[in-house]
Design a protein around this motif. Structure first.
Motif, PDB file in Angstrom:
ATOM      1  N   TYR A 124      53.132  78.867  28.429  1.00 57.13           N
ATOM      2  CA  TYR A 124      52.968  78.214  29.729  1.00 57.13           C
ATOM      3  C   TYR A 124      53.964  77.074  29.918  1.00 57.13           C
ATOM      4  CZ  TYR A 124      48.798  80.383  31.778  1.00 57.13           C
ATOM      5  OH  TYR A 124      47.926  81.246  32.390  1.00 57.13           O
ATOM      6  N   VAL A 125      54.360  76.426  28.820  1.00 59.90           N
ATOM      7  CA  VAL A 125      55.365  75.371  28.930  1.00 59.90           C
ATOM      8  C   VAL A 125      56.676  75.964  29.432  1.00 59.90           C
ATOM      9  CG1 VAL A 125      56.694  73.630  27.677  1.00 59.90           C
ATOM     10  CG2 VAL A 125      54.271  73.971  27.147  1.00 59.90           C
ATOM     11  N   ASP A 126      57.052  77.120  28.898  1.00 58.82           N
ATOM     12  CA  ASP A 126      58.273  77.793  29.345  1.00 58.82           C
ATOM     13  C   ASP A 126      58.161  78.227  30.804  1.00 58.82           C
ATOM     14  OD1 ASP A 126      59.450  77.546  26.819  1.00 58.82           O
ATOM     15  OD2 ASP A 126      58.510  79.412  26.111  1.00 58.82           O
ATOM     16  N   LYS A 127      56.947  78.582  31.215  1.00 55.73           N
ATOM     17  CA  LYS A 127      56.727  79.010  32.606  1.00 55.73           C
ATOM     18  C   LYS A 127      56.632  77.829  33.570  1.00 55.73           C
ATOM     19  CE  LYS A 127      54.122  83.260  31.564  1.00 55.73           C
ATOM     20  NZ  LYS A 127      52.806  83.946  31.723  1.00 55.73           N
ATOM     21  N   LYS A 128      56.603  76.604  33.009  1.00 56.43           N
ATOM     22  CA  LYS A 128      56.458  75.378  33.802  1.00 56.43           C
ATOM     23  C   LYS A 128      55.175  75.399  34.629  1.00 56.43           C
ATOM     24  CE  LYS A 128      61.412  74.527  33.959  1.00 56.43           C
ATOM     25  NZ  LYS A 128      61.331  73.605  32.801  1.00 56.43           N
ATOM     26  N   ASP A 129      54.090  75.806  33.989  1.00 52.77           N
ATOM     27  CA  ASP A 129      52.773  75.722  34.617  1.00 52.77           C
ATOM     28  C   ASP A 129      52.484  74.272  35.006  1.00 52.77           C
ATOM     29  OD1 ASP A 129      49.891  77.086  34.870  1.00 52.77           O
ATOM     30  OD2 ASP A 129      49.622  75.129  33.912  1.00 52.77           O
ATOM     31  N   ARG A 130      51.725  74.083  36.079  1.00 49.14           N
ATOM     32  CA  ARG A 130      51.439  72.731  36.570  1.00 49.14           C
ATOM     33  C   ARG A 130      50.940  71.809  35.469  1.00 49.14           C
ATOM     34  NH1 ARG A 130      46.475  70.653  40.546  1.00 49.14           N
ATOM     35  NH2 ARG A 130      46.642  68.499  39.861  1.00 49.14           N
ATOM     36  N   TRP A 131      50.099  72.316  34.591  1.00 49.88           N
ATOM     37  CA  TRP A 131      49.452  71.473  33.589  1.00 49.88           C
ATOM     38  C   TRP A 131      50.319  71.252  32.355  1.00 49.88           C
ATOM     39  CZ3 TRP A 131      45.932  69.073  36.034  1.00 49.88           C
ATOM     40  CH2 TRP A 131      45.218  69.708  37.063  1.00 49.88           C
ATOM     41  N   THR A 132      51.596  71.627  32.446  1.00 53.17           N
ATOM     42  CA  THR A 132      52.536  71.390  31.343  1.00 53.17           C
ATOM     43  C   THR A 132      53.684  70.476  31.769  1.00 53.17           C
ATOM     44  OG1 THR A 132      54.039  73.243  31.825  1.00 53.17           O
ATOM     45  CG2 THR A 132      52.059  73.736  30.531  1.00 53.17           C
ATOM     46  N   ILE A 133      53.678  70.022  33.005  1.00 50.79           N
ATOM     47  CA  ILE A 133      54.794  69.216  33.521  1.00 50.79           C
ATOM     48  C   ILE A 133      54.484  67.728  33.343  1.00 50.79           C
ATOM     49  CG2 ILE A 133      56.177  68.658  35.552  1.00 50.79           C
ATOM     50  CD1 ILE A 133      55.572  71.497  36.558  1.00 50.79           C
ATOM     51  N   PRO A 134      55.279  67.005  32.573  1.00 46.38           N
ATOM     52  CA  PRO A 134      54.985  65.599  32.298  1.00 46.38           C
ATOM     53  C   PRO A 134      55.133  64.708  33.524  1.00 46.38           C
ATOM     54  CG  PRO A 134      56.568  66.514  30.721  1.00 46.38           C
ATOM     55  CD  PRO A 134      56.452  67.489  31.846  1.00 46.38           C
ATOM     56  N   VAL A 135      54.587  63.506  33.409  1.00 45.98           N
ATOM     57  CA  VAL A 135      54.741  62.510  34.461  1.00 45.98           C
ATOM     58  C   VAL A 135      56.207  62.120  34.581  1.00 45.98           C
ATOM     59  CG1 VAL A 135      52.421  61.565  34.258  1.00 45.98           C
ATOM     60  CG2 VAL A 135      54.245  60.651  32.825  1.00 45.98           C
ATOM     61  N   THR A 136      56.576  61.617  35.747  1.00 45.13           N
ATOM     62  CA  THR A 136      57.952  61.192  35.992  1.00 45.13           C
ATOM     63  C   THR A 136      58.126  59.720  35.630  1.00 45.13           C
ATOM     64  OG1 THR A 136      57.465  60.530  38.270  1.00 45.13           O
ATOM     65  CG2 THR A 136      58.099  62.839  37.890  1.00 45.13           C
ATOM     66  N   ASP A 137      59.374  59.291  35.530  1.00 44.98           N
ATOM     67  CA  ASP A 137      59.668  57.885  35.295  1.00 44.98           C
ATOM     68  C   ASP A 137      59.064  57.024  36.405  1.00 44.98           C
ATOM     69  OD1 ASP A 137      61.073  58.851  33.172  1.00 44.98           O
ATOM     70  OD2 ASP A 137      63.057  58.328  33.944  1.00 44.98           O
ATOM     71  N   GLU A 138      59.130  57.522  37.630  1.00 48.32           N
ATOM     72  CA  GLU A 138      58.591  56.774  38.769  1.00 48.32           C
ATOM     73  C   GLU A 138      57.078  56.601  38.652  1.00 48.32           C
ATOM     74  OE1 GLU A 138      58.506  56.938  43.692  1.00 48.32           O
ATOM     75  OE2 GLU A 138      59.263  58.638  42.526  1.00 48.32           O
ATOM     76  N   GLU A 139      56.382  57.647  38.209  1.00 49.37           N
ATOM     77  CA  GLU A 139      54.933  57.554  38.053  1.00 49.37           C
ATOM     78  C   GLU A 139      54.554  56.540  36.983  1.00 49.37           C
ATOM     79  OE1 GLU A 139      52.993  61.843  39.124  1.00 49.37           O
ATOM     80  OE2 GLU A 139      54.505  61.856  37.539  1.00 49.37           O
ATOM     81  N   LEU A 140      55.310  56.483  35.904  1.00 47.99           N
ATOM     82  CA  LEU A 140      55.036  55.501  34.854  1.00 47.99           C
ATOM     83  C   LEU A 140      55.310  54.085  35.344  1.00 47.99           C
ATOM     84  CD1 LEU A 140      56.361  57.151  31.568  1.00 47.99           C
ATOM     85  CD2 LEU A 140      54.004  56.879  32.321  1.00 47.99           C
ATOM     86  N   GLU A 141      56.389  53.921  36.112  1.00 44.44           N
ATOM     87  CA  GLU A 141      56.684  52.599  36.659  1.00 44.44           C
ATOM     88  C   GLU A 141      55.590  52.156  37.612  1.00 44.44           C
ATOM     89  OE1 GLU A 141      58.470  49.039  37.199  1.00 44.44           O
ATOM     90  OE2 GLU A 141      58.984  50.582  35.715  1.00 44.44           O
TER      91      GLU A 141
END
Length: 251
Positions: A14-31
């Motif tokens: 699923y990580v290779d498929k870029k499933d929604r639940w495998t996509i990390p937060v963005t730099d903007e979201e962390l900021e």
């Protein structure tokens, strides 16, 4: 078959498929999180109320079956000490990459959520368990292990699925599967073989007795809950919310 091994492989894929639940937060979201603007989910849509959480600074959090670099980095950026435990190595890599990039100090552990023996008794203030118990055939050991590793007064937040959502056919809306549902034992052989061929995760529709009653039997006290719907078009949403989020404490 070895369910743990199969679902590990499926989620790695699923990580290779870029499933929604495998996509990390963005730099903007962390900021934004560092500025106090953040939210996380246990179920597909509804954010967890902020008052479900203790103060984050120094909080010891176990992200149980929550790899993917989504919740853990948010918690770590708020000052929590975060450990992510997940069956999928590739999901854990998502957390590791974000942690290294932003110096978040997230620890990762690979394993089966029913066996947390590598973690010490009473070592966490909060366990955050997004909707994932559907991927194990017996959920009761999960609650027992959560109780063991939580400190007294510690909090367990978990996402559950209404077992009826597995038992009702989405097209005909007929009740066609008995409870408890299991991909292994409920589906026709050809459907099961198709799932296995496509390396899709296999799921189990646990009863509410096991999902909520199991938490109570383990010694936890449920203090809050809400229901939620799917994050994609699903006909079931017009009739019932398929998801439940619960907050429980170790009394």
């Amino acid at each position: 078959m070895d369910i743990v091994k199969h679902n590990k492989s499926a989620w790695d894929q699923y990580v290779d498929k870029k499933d929604r639940w495998t996509i990390p937060v963005t730099d903007e979201e962390l900021e934004n999180a560092r500025k106090g603007n953040w939210s996380v989910v246990l179920t597909p849509n509804r954010p967890i109320p902020k008052d479900w959480f203790p103060p984050m600074e120094g909080l010891k959090i176990l992200g149980l079956a929550s790899g993917g670099g989504q919740q853990g980095p948010i918690f770590a950026s708020l000052g929590a000490e975060v450990t992510i435990f997940d069956n999928s190595d590739r999901q854990l890599e998502q957390d590791q990459k974000i942690s290294e990039k932003h110096n978040l100090g997230i620890k990762t552990v690979q394993g089966d959520m029913r066996d947390l023996s590598v973690l010490a008794n009473e070592s966490f203030d909060l366990i955050f368990n997004p909707c994932s118990i559907v991927f194990v055939d017996n959920v009761l050991p999960v609650w027992a292990e959560c109780f063991r590793v939580l400190k007294p007064g510690g909090v367990l937040m978990t996402g559950l699925i209404n077992p009826l959502s597995f038992q009702i056919d989405e097209d005909s809306f007929k009740l066609i599967y008995k409870q408890p549902f299991s991909d292994l034992h409920s589906l026709p052989k050809e459907k099961l073989e198709e799932l296995k061929k496509n390396n899709e995760p296999l799921v189990f529709g646990h009863s509410l007795t096991d999902q909520i009653g199991g938490q109570l039997d383990a010694g936890l006290v449920v203090t809050a809950m809400f229901e939620d719907t799917w994050d994609v078009d699903n006909k079931m949403d017009d009739y019932l919310p398929s998801f439940i989020a619960t907050r429980a404490i170790k009394s």
